[in-house]
Design a protein around this motif. Structure first.
Motif, PDB file in Angstrom:
ATOM      1  N   ASN A 155       4.853 -59.410 -11.652  1.00  0.00           N
ATOM      2  CA  ASN A 155       4.173 -59.443 -13.043  1.00  0.00           C
ATOM      3  C   ASN A 155       3.167 -58.253 -12.528  1.00  0.00           C
ATOM      4  OD1 ASN A 155       5.570 -60.937 -14.479  1.00  0.00           O
ATOM      5  ND2 ASN A 155       4.191 -62.887 -14.085  1.00  0.00           N
ATOM      6  N   GLY A 212       9.307 -57.082 -14.413  1.00  0.00           N
ATOM      7  CA  GLY A 212       8.108 -58.200 -14.233  1.00  0.00           C
ATOM      8  C   GLY A 212       9.128 -59.898 -14.552  1.00  0.00           C
ATOM      9  N   GLY A 223       2.363 -64.720 -17.720  1.00  0.00           N
ATOM     10  CA  GLY A 223       1.657 -64.191 -16.491  1.00  0.00           C
ATOM     11  C   GLY A 223       0.054 -64.506 -16.834  1.00  0.00           C
TER      12      GLY A 223
END
Length: 440
Positions: A48, A186, A317
């Motif tokens: 991320n 990610g 995230g």
């Protein structure tokens, strides 16, 4: 700085506005090399944050090109690559934003030694905090251990002047800028995009809600917090810029920025904050339960508000600050598990994950850090009923419970057995010897 060419090594300061090192170099030198070194030791830590970093670098390159320069990108050891490039372009020295982590200080020591060996200077600049670590010291100590007196002292400091972006950045002739890597996918599908331009737009768009901050910042379902933390972590926006735009240094929002400064000065005096209990004599009789840790990390503890927070983090995230307190408190104070694995789970997912603030906050919740009330706890049901009163936050992130009406969503184990079985949602984890008062 005097001379013709300088290198500015960029680290957690990926912006052109209010960048003291870049501004000083462009003011004093004819040619400036803004350099970022992709360090393999840091690239493998979080998909991320790697994605966010690469997006931020691409945005920074566009901004520097608009000023006539470029972002020079290299891969490898940051000290080796910086000194090699500085020697190649005939630079007199290197500018660097001062940082406090153990990794950053080791990098600084090595870089200073190499610059000395090659008769170049290394100059450190402010910029990662509003008030520099070490600028405020209590009597009888090298740093403040309690936030409230630090905040009072911090309010009395006149901060440095905020700096405009350079009018022009000029690279030496013949410098290969290097190729930026494509951002990886990610792990969080709804993660925010990185970059200074995104950060400045987000700040401008959010500021009209500032006068309601005290009312909205704990509204978990409302989700009206600034979400600027990832941009502060990577320096896509200066904390001084954010504080100046906010205006009121006594207000609750700027107080949160002060907490960030507070932990930087703590780490400057106690570099092992991410691995060692800060508070002397802190009780650390943790138990070890891999099943419980995995259930917590995956958002399947059977405690809805906890699972909602952990699932939000995996999806975006990012996690609401109130949910961070609740989830960390549940891991340490109810499950009785060590805060260090919890810190690593957060560090694995969060865009704003950094060793300074994440470690300080985890230790505060676990009772091993700077909290003056180390035995405080966060009853997850009471927290949920107060900060998610109609259950909208839980239903958003725990779809198994979306059909449960009202506050019952926070205590699904109280529902009739038949209803519970159809939900497909697990019962709360059993903890040997625990007294789960919220289950009574």
């Amino acid at each position: 700085m005097t001379g013709r060419t300088a290198v500015v090594l960029l680290t957690r300061d990926l912006r052109v506005h209010d960048h003291p090192a870049l501004a000083a170099a462009c003011s004093a030198f004819e040619r400036v090399v803004p350099l970022y070194v992709l360090d393999p030791a840091l690239q493998k830590l979080s998909a991320n944050r790697t994605r966010f970093l690469h997006q931020s670098l691409a945005d920074l390159r566009e901004a520097l090109r608009a000023l006539g320069g470029d972002l020079v990108v290299r891969r490898g050891d940051p000290v080796t690559e910086t000194v090699e490039l500085a020697r190649k372009v005939g630079a007199e020295g290197v500018g660097l934003s001062a940082d406090v982590s153990r990794y950053a200080r080791r990098r600084e020591r090595r870089l200073r030694a190499e610059c000395d060996r090659h008769r170049m200077f290394l100059r450190l600049f402010p910029g990662l905090t509003i008030v520099e670590p070490g600028a405020l010291r209590p009597s009888g100590g090298d740093h403040y251990r309690v936030f409230s007196p630090y905040f009072r002292a911090w309010q009395g400091v006149r901060p440095r002047d905020e700096l405009a972006a350079p009018k022009r950045v000029r690279l030496p002739d013949g410098v290969d800028p290097g190729r930026l890597p494509d951002p990886p996918k990610g792990d969080s599908p709804a993660a925010a995009a990185g970059g200074e331009s995104v950060a400045r737009r987000r700040l401008t768009a959010w500021l009209p809600t500032l006068d309601r901050y005290d009312d909205i910042h704990d509204d978990m379902a409302g989700d009206e917090t600034s979400r600027l933390s990832p941009y502060l972590r990577f320096g896509c926006v200066s904390p001084l810029t954010v504080a100046n735009r906010a205006g009121d240094r006594d207000g609750p929002f700027v107080r949160q920025l002060c907490w960030r400064d507070f932990y930087h000065q703590v780490v400057a005096g106690f570099p092992d904050l991410s691995i060692t209990a800060y508070r002397r004599g802190a009780r650390e009789d943790w138990r070890y339960d891999e099943h419980a840790l995995d259930a917590w990390a995956e958002g399947r503890t059977g405690m809805p508000i906890v699972d909602a927070g952990m699932r939000q983090m995996r999806a975006e995230g990012w996690m609401h600050n109130r949910a961070r307190l609740i989830t960390a408190g549940y891991l340490t104070k109810h499950l009785g598990l060590d805060w260090r694995p919890g810190l690593e789970v957060f560090f694995r997912w969060l865009l704003d994950g950094d060793r300074v603030n994440n470690s300080g906050n985890w230790q505060w919740v676990a009772g091993t850090g700077n909290d003056t009330r180390p035995y405080r706890g966060f009853n997850p049901v009471r927290q949920a009923e107060r900060y998610d009163p109609d259950g909208a936050y839980v239903r958003r992130w725990v779809p198994e419970l979306e059909s449960v009406a009202g506050k019952a969503v926070h205590q699904p184990w109280r529902l009739p057995d038949g209803v519970r079985r159809t939900l497909g949602y697990p019962p709360p984890l059993e903890v040997p010897g625990a007294d789960p008062v919220w289950l009574r």
